[in-house]
Design an enzyme around this catalytic site. Structure first.
Site, PDB file in Angstrom:
ATOM      1  N   LYS A 160       0.845  -1.185   0.000  1.00  0.00           N
ATOM      2  CA  LYS A 160       0.000   0.000   0.000  1.00  0.00           C
ATOM      3  C   LYS A 160       0.892   1.251   0.000  1.00  0.00           C
ATOM      4  O   LYS A 160       2.063   1.129   0.353  1.00  0.00           O
ATOM      5  CB  LYS A 160      -0.927  -0.003   1.215  1.00  0.00           C
ATOM      6  CG  LYS A 160      -0.184   0.082   2.558  1.00  0.00           C
ATOM      7  CD  LYS A 160      -0.944   0.776   3.618  1.00  0.00           C
ATOM      8  CE  LYS A 160      -0.761   2.268   3.546  1.00  0.00           C
ATOM      9  NZ  LYS A 160      -0.857   2.987   4.815  1.00  0.00           N
ATOM     10  N   HIS A 190      -2.230  -4.643   5.385  1.00  0.00           N
ATOM     11  CA  HIS A 190      -1.742  -5.460   6.499  1.00  0.00           C
ATOM     12  C   HIS A 190      -2.786  -5.682   7.581  1.00  0.00           C
ATOM     13  O   HIS A 190      -2.655  -6.585   8.389  1.00  0.00           O
ATOM     14  CB  HIS A 190      -0.419  -4.912   7.066  1.00  0.00           C
ATOM     15  CG  HIS A 190      -0.570  -3.742   7.988  1.00  0.00           C
ATOM     16  ND1 HIS A 190      -0.724  -2.462   7.539  1.00  0.00           N
ATOM     17  CD2 HIS A 190      -0.571  -3.662   9.335  1.00  0.00           C
ATOM     18  CE1 HIS A 190      -0.821  -1.645   8.582  1.00  0.00           C
ATOM     19  NE2 HIS A 190      -0.721  -2.354   9.686  1.00  0.00           N
ATOM     20  N   LYS A 194      -4.257  -9.350  10.364  1.00  0.00           N
ATOM     21  CA  LYS A 194      -4.451  -9.368  11.817  1.00  0.00           C
ATOM     22  C   LYS A 194      -5.483 -10.433  12.181  1.00  0.00           C
ATOM     23  O   LYS A 194      -6.562 -10.490  11.575  1.00  0.00           O
ATOM     24  CB  LYS A 194      -4.928  -7.990  12.302  1.00  0.00           C
ATOM     25  CG  LYS A 194      -3.869  -6.902  12.148  1.00  0.00           C
ATOM     26  CD  LYS A 194      -4.376  -5.576  12.676  1.00  0.00           C
ATOM     27  CE  LYS A 194      -3.438  -4.440  12.310  1.00  0.00           C
ATOM     28  NZ  LYS A 194      -2.284  -4.303  13.157  1.00  0.00           N
ATOM     29  N   GLU A 228      -4.503   6.236  17.210  1.00  0.00           N
ATOM     30  CA  GLU A 228      -3.062   6.015  17.361  1.00  0.00           C
ATOM     31  C   GLU A 228      -2.521   7.074  18.309  1.00  0.00           C
ATOM     32  O   GLU A 228      -2.879   8.254  18.203  1.00  0.00           O
ATOM     33  CB  GLU A 228      -2.360   6.146  16.017  1.00  0.00           C
ATOM     34  CG  GLU A 228      -2.767   5.084  15.018  1.00  0.00           C
ATOM     35  CD  GLU A 228      -1.812   5.057  13.853  1.00  0.00           C
ATOM     36  OE1 GLU A 228      -0.854   4.276  13.901  1.00  0.00           O
ATOM     37  OE2 GLU A 228      -2.020   5.827  12.906  1.00  0.00           O
ATOM     38  N   ASP A 247      -4.420   7.267   4.404  1.00  0.00           N
ATOM     39  CA  ASP A 247      -3.487   6.393   5.121  1.00  0.00           C
ATOM     40  C   ASP A 247      -4.198   5.278   5.883  1.00  0.00           C
ATOM     41  O   ASP A 247      -3.690   4.162   5.968  1.00  0.00           O
ATOM     42  CB  ASP A 247      -2.672   7.260   6.098  1.00  0.00           C
ATOM     43  CG  ASP A 247      -1.517   6.502   6.725  1.00  0.00           C
ATOM     44  OD1 ASP A 247      -0.772   5.853   5.970  1.00  0.00           O
ATOM     45  OD2 ASP A 247      -1.354   6.554   7.957  1.00  0.00           O
ATOM     46  N   HIS A 252      -7.497   0.403   5.402  1.00  0.00           N
ATOM     47  CA  HIS A 252      -7.699  -0.464   6.561  1.00  0.00           C
ATOM     48  C   HIS A 252      -9.139  -0.433   7.091  1.00  0.00           C
ATOM     49  O   HIS A 252      -9.734  -1.466   7.379  1.00  0.00           O
ATOM     50  CB  HIS A 252      -6.755  -0.069   7.698  1.00  0.00           C
ATOM     51  CG  HIS A 252      -5.314   0.010   7.290  1.00  0.00           C
ATOM     52  ND1 HIS A 252      -4.751  -0.854   6.376  1.00  0.00           N
ATOM     53  CD2 HIS A 252      -4.308   0.838   7.679  1.00  0.00           C
ATOM     54  CE1 HIS A 252      -3.469  -0.555   6.233  1.00  0.00           C
ATOM     55  NE2 HIS A 252      -3.183   0.470   7.001  1.00  0.00           N
ATOM     56  N   LYS A 353      -4.141  10.412  14.493  1.00  0.00           N
ATOM     57  CA  LYS A 353      -2.813  10.281  15.097  1.00  0.00           C
ATOM     58  C   LYS A 353      -2.755  11.176  16.322  1.00  0.00           C
ATOM     59  O   LYS A 353      -3.501  12.142  16.438  1.00  0.00           O
ATOM     60  CB  LYS A 353      -1.738  10.724  14.103  1.00  0.00           C
ATOM     61  CG  LYS A 353      -1.670   9.796  12.890  1.00  0.00           C
ATOM     62  CD  LYS A 353      -0.261   9.380  12.606  1.00  0.00           C
ATOM     63  CE  LYS A 353      -0.164   8.453  11.414  1.00  0.00           C
ATOM     64  NZ  LYS A 353       0.187   7.078  11.779  1.00  0.00           N
TER      65      LYS A 353
HETATM   66  P1  NDP Z   1      11.689   2.759   2.528  1.00  0.00           P
HETATM   67  O1  NDP Z   1      11.832   4.102   1.918  1.00  0.00           O
HETATM   68  O2  NDP Z   1      12.258   2.515   3.870  1.00  0.00           O
HETATM   69  O3  NDP Z   1      12.315   1.675   1.556  1.00  0.00           O
HETATM   70  C1  NDP Z   1      12.171   1.740   0.157  1.00  0.00           C
HETATM   71  C2  NDP Z   1      13.072   0.727  -0.491  1.00  0.00           C
HETATM   72  O4  NDP Z   1      12.933   0.808  -1.912  1.00  0.00           O
HETATM   73  C3  NDP Z   1      14.546   0.915  -0.188  1.00  0.00           C
HETATM   74  O5  NDP Z   1      15.154  -0.341  -0.120  1.00  0.00           O
HETATM   75  C4  NDP Z   1      15.031   1.665  -1.427  1.00  0.00           C
HETATM   76  O6  NDP Z   1      16.395   1.428  -1.687  1.00  0.00           O
HETATM   77  C5  NDP Z   1      14.229   0.990  -2.505  1.00  0.00           C
HETATM   78  N1  NDP Z   1      14.111   1.822  -3.702  1.00  0.00           N
HETATM   79  C6  NDP Z   1      13.330   2.919  -3.865  1.00  0.00           C
HETATM   80  N2  NDP Z   1      13.456   3.396  -5.118  1.00  0.00           N
HETATM   81  C7  NDP Z   1      14.334   2.578  -5.760  1.00  0.00           C
HETATM   82  C8  NDP Z   1      14.885   2.528  -7.083  1.00  0.00           C
HETATM   83  N3  NDP Z   1      14.527   3.410  -8.011  1.00  0.00           N
HETATM   84  N4  NDP Z   1      15.743   1.535  -7.368  1.00  0.00           N
HETATM   85  C9  NDP Z   1      16.119   0.622  -6.433  1.00  0.00           C
HETATM   86  N5  NDP Z   1      15.636   0.628  -5.172  1.00  0.00           N
HETATM   87  C10 NDP Z   1      14.759   1.580  -4.845  1.00  0.00           C
HETATM   88  O7  NDP Z   1      10.127   2.430   2.484  1.00  0.00           O
HETATM   89  P2  NDP Z   1       9.337   1.387   3.392  1.00  0.00           P
HETATM   90  O8  NDP Z   1      10.094   0.136   3.487  1.00  0.00           O
HETATM   91  O9  NDP Z   1       8.902   2.062   4.637  1.00  0.00           O
HETATM   92  O10 NDP Z   1       8.003   1.186   2.552  1.00  0.00           O
HETATM   93  C11 NDP Z   1       7.955   0.378   1.394  1.00  0.00           C
HETATM   94  C12 NDP Z   1       6.514   0.168   1.013  1.00  0.00           C
HETATM   95  O11 NDP Z   1       5.843  -0.513   2.068  1.00  0.00           O
HETATM   96  C13 NDP Z   1       5.729   1.458   0.786  1.00  0.00           C
HETATM   97  O12 NDP Z   1       4.800   1.243  -0.240  1.00  0.00           O
HETATM   98  C14 NDP Z   1       5.015   1.664   2.118  1.00  0.00           C
HETATM   99  O13 NDP Z   1       3.836   2.414   1.960  1.00  0.00           O
HETATM  100  C15 NDP Z   1       4.704   0.228   2.485  1.00  0.00           C
HETATM  101  N6  NDP Z   1       4.480   0.034   3.919  1.00  0.00           N
HETATM  102  C16 NDP Z   1       5.478   0.318   4.801  1.00  0.00           C
HETATM  103  C17 NDP Z   1       5.255   0.090   6.144  1.00  0.00           C
HETATM  104  C18 NDP Z   1       6.315   0.371   7.129  1.00  0.00           C
HETATM  105  O14 NDP Z   1       6.014   0.210   8.328  1.00  0.00           O
HETATM  106  N7  NDP Z   1       7.534   0.751   6.722  1.00  0.00           N
HETATM  107  C19 NDP Z   1       3.975  -0.443   6.673  1.00  0.00           C
HETATM  108  C20 NDP Z   1       3.015  -0.735   5.654  1.00  0.00           C
HETATM  109  C21 NDP Z   1       3.292  -0.500   4.324  1.00  0.00           C
HETATM  110  P3  NDP Z   1      17.519   2.412  -1.065  1.00  0.00           P
HETATM  111  O15 NDP Z   1      17.384   2.268   0.438  1.00  0.00           O
HETATM  112  O16 NDP Z   1      18.773   1.842  -1.571  1.00  0.00           O
HETATM  113  O17 NDP Z   1      17.165   3.768  -1.536  1.00  0.00           O
HETATM  114  C1  BG6 Z   2      -0.015   2.028   8.163  1.00  0.00           C
HETATM  115  C2  BG6 Z   2      -0.032   3.521   8.140  1.00  0.00           C
HETATM  116  O1  BG6 Z   2      -0.639   1.508   7.040  1.00  0.00           O
HETATM  117  O2  BG6 Z   2      -0.722   1.582   9.308  1.00  0.00           O
HETATM  118  C3  BG6 Z   2       0.560   4.104   9.401  1.00  0.00           C
HETATM  119  O3  BG6 Z   2       0.711   3.984   7.022  1.00  0.00           O
HETATM  120  C4  BG6 Z   2      -0.153   3.549  10.604  1.00  0.00           C
HETATM  121  O4  BG6 Z   2       0.454   5.516   9.412  1.00  0.00           O
HETATM  122  C5  BG6 Z   2      -0.171   2.032  10.529  1.00  0.00           C
HETATM  123  O5  BG6 Z   2       0.536   3.975  11.765  1.00  0.00           O
HETATM  124  C6  BG6 Z   2      -1.023   1.459  11.649  1.00  0.00           C
HETATM  125  O6  BG6 Z   2      -0.878   0.069  11.651  1.00  0.00           O
HETATM  126  P1  BG6 Z   2      -1.100  -0.749  12.981  1.00  0.00           P
HETATM  127  O7  BG6 Z   2      -0.943  -2.167  12.577  1.00  0.00           O
HETATM  128  O8  BG6 Z   2      -0.051  -0.265  13.954  1.00  0.00           O
HETATM  129  O9  BG6 Z   2      -2.471  -0.409  13.446  1.00  0.00           O
END
Ligand code: NDP
Ligand code: BG6
Length: 648
Positions: A160, A190, A194, A228, A247, A252, A353
């Protein structure tokens, strides 16, 4: 979903993670995969290939994940033997998603592992990347020939947010469907991983008791709350383009809404369930501009205080947030479902939030029983029966109903029956991604969104996005960090003669030193004994010298603490607690507490606390120790049973 509860490992496959150096991978995805390995749910013919821009080697990737999975796993103790095998299955290919050579290198690694492990050509692609590159990765995979590889299945998990609005979601769907068939695309939400969300279906359709009541004839209204306590946690840049509607609510909360209100599916087959969810979302009334102004409230948090008194920044002070931002961090919406079952039953949703507590709850409020029999009795009024789904952090189901108060008069009191997941089942806490990734490996798409579901959800949200993008809210910020949210969210229900049902959860007890870090079962038992009470402006909750019999948690409102010299020592608000020494000793109160506004409190009586300690004598030691250290109190033997032995 698999129909037998046996250990059936997922299909042999290579899992390719795009974005392997990111937050999602290290915090949620890899720990969840390790949990699957602990449970024997990964095939022995399995490997992971991570790809991201960082120029890591496979060894570096393994080293980093070894540290991070240990940090983020919810399983204790860490299973070294499982990890030793698991870590050897991790591989890394550095590269940018717009570099054909990187995909050629990826092809070589994946092809080699497929032959070595005999995975039969099954490849699962996980897009753990910013959504802006989903299309780029798909087209690069296509150009590199991955989408057309012969033997075995090819599936793609998409994170997402799926689109930014209806038009971009439709565009993204078009783009994905250019390269993948619908049955290959697994769009993740996600919340569907749950247990408590999945249990909504189990509860509704496996219990003959409630489903006959599940309609407009018996249900007054439904409330969904996802609160939250955290702010945007360094994700200001992302959140500025999102807001709570995109978001949390569009994805969700609409998913939970669909589970709670859909018609019974003909089977648990993925499309049977998803058809019903899609029909439900289609039945949600699309609001006009006027209806939005009337039925939707948005909010943004300003500076405030946490329950520990610490100053919390306002949203506009967060990193990467505009000082004049109009992004909403809170929303409350009244929806109508225009179908036979739900006509006239409002559904209220709210999420925000930096609220006073973290808590996801669904309240199904039934219509009141006629009070004709009780009119001339001491029972003052008949309340609604309520069924409450506690989704997180507490996990359970509660039924609130009336019982007669013992005595000669006909007095009624609200009481509850409560099922707590932790009491009934002994499962380790899951991250939620386990079941999602596993289901994808076995090709079960029930828990994933289909094109029509995603678009249906955006269709409901779009008019709100449109309206809110044109009318800049002059009143922002309109709620304090750490509070209940904007007052207008309460007016939304009060106008209809209703009110939000406030649920107190374990987070609140965690803030009380006496209970912090104690076992969830102990905390849940305490929560079940809390009694709500209301004080009007000016009421004394207790006065200096009163005997101390209980402690108080402020749910809403404000009180002042008045010292022996008559001076106000401090004021306390939502999320604060007071009088905790009343649990430990009957020493008279050394201050007075007066309500500065209507104040809703939850009361924990010493007699109930004693009962809970009696049921959980193993916690007596720690309570005794904290009482001694923090409050300099030696507890009466009558309060604290001997550890390990239930008091008589
Ligand atoms: P991050 O920014 O932490 O990670 C993104 C990743 O993608 C990094 O590994 C980055 O590499 C890589 N990347 C981005 N652009 C490129 C490119 N052009 N070429 C190669 N690699 C690339 O994001 P998140 O992990 O937080 O989130 C990822 C996805 O998961 C999103 O869609 C987010 O909405 C979703 N998500 C995240 C949650 C979370 O808790 N983090 C929860 C629910 C969903 P590099 O580091 O080398 O730039
Ligand atoms: C994510 C949102 O999808 O869900 C966050 O991007 C949010 O902003 C999170 O905090 C909440 O997830 P959970 O599982 O902690 O309720």
């Amino acid at each position: 979903m698999p129909d037998v509860d046996a250990i059936i490992p997922g299909d042999p496959c290579i899992l390719v993670i795009f974005g392997a150096s990111g937050d999602l991978t290290r915090r949620l995805l890899l720990p969840a995969l390790y949990h699957l390995a602990c449970d024997g749910l990964l095939s022995s013919k399995f490997a992971i290939v991570g790809m991201a821009m960082d120029a890591w080697t496979t060894d570096e990737f393994r080293e980093r994940m070894t540290v991070q999975v240990r940090q983020f796993t919810t399983r204790v103790p860490f299973n070294e033997a499982v990890w030793a095998d698991f870590v050897g299955r991790l591989h890394y290919v550095p590269g940018k998603f717009n570099e054909p050579e990187a995909f050629a290198r990826l092809g070589t690694v994946v092809g080699g592992l497929d032959v070595e492990l005999a995975c039969g050509g099954n490849v699962l692609f996980y897009m753990a990347t910013p959504p802006s590159v989903f299309g780029m990765v798909s087209s690069a995979l296509h150009a590199a020939g991955f989408t057309k590889l012969g033997a075995g299945w090819k599936r793609v998990i998409v994170e997402k947010p799926f689109g930014h609005d209806l038009a971009s979601a439709m565009e993204l769907n078009r783009e994905m469907l250019k390269y993948w068939r619908e049955d290959q695309i697994f769009r993740i939400d996600h919340y569907l991983g749950k247990e408590t969300v999945q249990n909504l279906m189990a509860f509704r359709f496996s219990n003959g008791m409630f489903e006959p009541l599940w309609n407009r004839n018996y249900i007054d209204h439904i409330q969904f709350t996802v609160g939250e306590s955290v702010g945007v946690e360094g994700r200001g840049g992302y959140y500025e383009t999102s807001g709570v509607l995109r978001d949390m609510i569009q994805n969700h909360m609409f998913q939970m809404l669909a589970y709670l209100c859909m018609e019974p599916p003909v089977s648990f087959a993925a499309d049977a369930v998803r058809n019903e969810k899609a029909k439900l979302l289609d039945a949600v009334r699309i609001m006009s501009r006027e209806e939005i102004d009337e039925n939707a409230v948005r909010g943004q948090y300003g500076p405030g205080r946490g329950p520990d008194g610490a100053t919390l920044p306002g949203y506009r002070q967060e990193a990467s947030v505009s000082p004049t931002s109009s992004t909403e961090t809170f929303a409350a919406i009244k929806l109508n479902i225009d179908n036979w079952r739900w006509e006239g039953v409002p559904v209220y949703l709210r999420s925000g939030k930096r609220l006073w507590k973290r808590g996801t709850e669904i309240v199904v409020q039934f219509k009141r029983a006629p009070d004709v029999l009780f009119r001339n009795t001491a029972a003052s009024s008949i309340d609604h029966n309520r069924l409450i789904f506690h989704m997180q952090p507490d996990q359970g189901i509660e039924l609130r109903f009336h019982a007669k108060v013992p005595g000669t008069a006909m007095r009624l009191q609200n009481v509850n029956m409560r099922f707590a997941y932790g009491d009934a089942f002994q499962a380790s806490r899951a991250i939620g991604y386990e079941v999602l990734v596993y289901n994808c490996m076995i090709g079960d798409a029930t828990l994933f969104s289909r094109t029509d579901l995603v678009e249906g959800a955006w269709r409901i949200a779009q008019p709100l996005l449109d309206r809110w993008s044109t009318a800049t809210p002059s009143e922002f910020p309109n709620y304090e960090a750490g509070s209940w949210g904007p007052k207008r969210a309460f007016d939304l229900l009060e106008r209809d003669g209703r009110r939000w049902v406030e649920i107190i959860n374990r987070d609140v007890l965690e803030k009380v030193p006496l209970f912090a870090g104690s076992d969830p079962a102990f905390q849940n038992s305490l929560l079940m004994t809390l009694e709500p009470d209301v004080y009007e402006l000016g009421d004394y909750i207790f006065r200096e010298g009163d005997s101390a019999e209980e402690m108080f948690f402020i749910a809403r409102g404000e009180v002042e603490v008045i010292g022996p010299d008559g001076k106000v020592v401090k004021t306390l608000g939502g999320g604060d607690f007071f009088g905790e020494t009343g649990l430990l000793t009957s020493r008279p109160r050394n201050a007075s507490i007066r309500a500065l506004a209507q104040t809703d409190v939850f009361v924990l009586k010493r007699s109930d606390f004693k009962k809970v300690l009696t049921q959980h004598p193993e916690f007596a030691d720690s309570v005794e120790r904290i009482a001694k250290e923090r409050y300099k109190l030696i507890l009466a033997a009558s309060l604290v049973p001997v550890a390990g032995k239930a008091a008589p």
